[in-house]
Design a protein around this motif. Structure first.
Motif, PDB file in Angstrom:
ATOM      1  N   GLU A  57       0.844  -1.190   0.000  1.00  0.00           N
ATOM      2  CA  GLU A  57       0.000   0.000   0.000  1.00  0.00           C
ATOM      3  C   GLU A  57       0.883   1.245   0.000  1.00  0.00           C
ATOM      4  OE1 GLU A  57      -3.594   1.978   2.681  1.00  0.00           O
ATOM      5  OE2 GLU A  57      -3.084  -0.149   2.897  1.00  0.00           O
ATOM      6  N   ASP A  76      -2.269   1.884  -4.761  1.00  0.00           N
ATOM      7  CA  ASP A  76      -3.389   2.425  -3.994  1.00  0.00           C
ATOM      8  C   ASP A  76      -4.554   1.450  -4.105  1.00  0.00           C
ATOM      9  OD1 ASP A  76      -2.233   4.904  -3.123  1.00  0.00           O
ATOM     10  OD2 ASP A  76      -2.380   5.605  -5.192  1.00  0.00           O
ATOM     11  N   PRO A  77      -4.754   0.605  -3.100  1.00  0.00           N
ATOM     12  CA  PRO A  77      -5.821  -0.402  -3.184  1.00  0.00           C
ATOM     13  C   PRO A  77      -7.198   0.246  -3.201  1.00  0.00           C
ATOM     14  CG  PRO A  77      -4.919  -0.326  -0.965  1.00  0.00           C
ATOM     15  CD  PRO A  77      -4.036   0.536  -1.812  1.00  0.00           C
TER      16      PRO A  77
END
Length: 232
Positions: A57, A76-77
């Motif tokens: 992340e 960026d999940p």
């Protein structure tokens, strides 16, 4: 890892037969904070001839910027841009056969006994895009056995290769990791070190006053000092 755990152990028979000339994705459950360090130990000791990479992340990576120098890339999940970057970078990494990716495919911390095992869909889409790559499930746990420090345990499952679309990959990936976690759970509950290969010895004994007294008593009695609580 050697300071934090009694030992780092790989369930026998260890690594499965890895197809030659193919990049690999090792995908795992996500039991704890130690997972990236565990990856590094496995990469260094078991696959020294391959280059290792892994997603993290982006916000977390900013806290550990040094990891950018050792193959960690930020994503960026939960965003379209993050998904696109993961696929773009992942495809580039897997374009060479001597590379591998290590990733916690669950995308969140989860207890290793949690069922069903569900994975984020990004890995399935990546595998569908790179048909030459091979996916290997990796189950990990950090249970306490008989000593002061926990064990770092892992099990490599059978390679997953459905050769289909992303939906086929998603089902196969989840089934493969579930089977690997179930097998490791059995071995973890049995608490038999003989079922594992110990690839890294850790800190032994309880230390402190009790540890010092135990060492002194062994010397006085003329016997070899064993710092473990239980001798296997």
């Amino acid at each position: 890892m050697s300071r934090g755990f009694r030992a780092v152990r790989v369930l026998k028979p260890g690594l499965p037969d890895i197809p030659e000339g193919r990049p690999i994705v090792f995908y795992s459950n996500h039991p704890g904070w130690w997972d990236p360090a565990f990856y590094m130990v496995l990469q260094t000791l078991l696959l020294p001839d391959r280059e290792g990479y892994g997603p993290m992340e982006a916000d977390a990576l900013e806290k550990y910027r040094f990891m950018k120098r050792i193959g960690i890339f930020g994503v960026d999940p939960g965003t379209r841009a993050g998904a696109a970057r993961f696929l773009r970078v992942g495809t580039h990494v897997l374009s060479k056969p001597d590379r591998c990716i290590w990733m916690t495919a669950q995308g969140r911390f989860a207890d290793p006994r949690e069922r069903p095992v569900t994975l984020r869909t990004g890995l399935a889409h990546l595998m569908a895009r790179v048909p030459d790559a091979c996916a290997i499930p990796l189950a990990m746990e950090y249970p306490f056995w008989s000593e002061k420090r926990p064990e770092a345990l892992c099990h490599f499952g059978r390679p997953v290769d459905p050769s289909g679309n992303a939906r086929d990959w998603q089902d196969a990936l989840e089934d493969g990791l579930t089977a690997a976690q179930d097998r490791l759970a059995e071995a973890a509950m049995a608490r038999d070190p003989a079922e594992f290969d110990t690839i890294l010895g850790g800190a032994r004994g309880v230390g402190g006053i009790y540890g010092g007294w135990s060492r002194l008593r062994a010397f006085v009695e003329g016997r070899r000092y064993d710092p473990d609580h239980i001798t296997h």
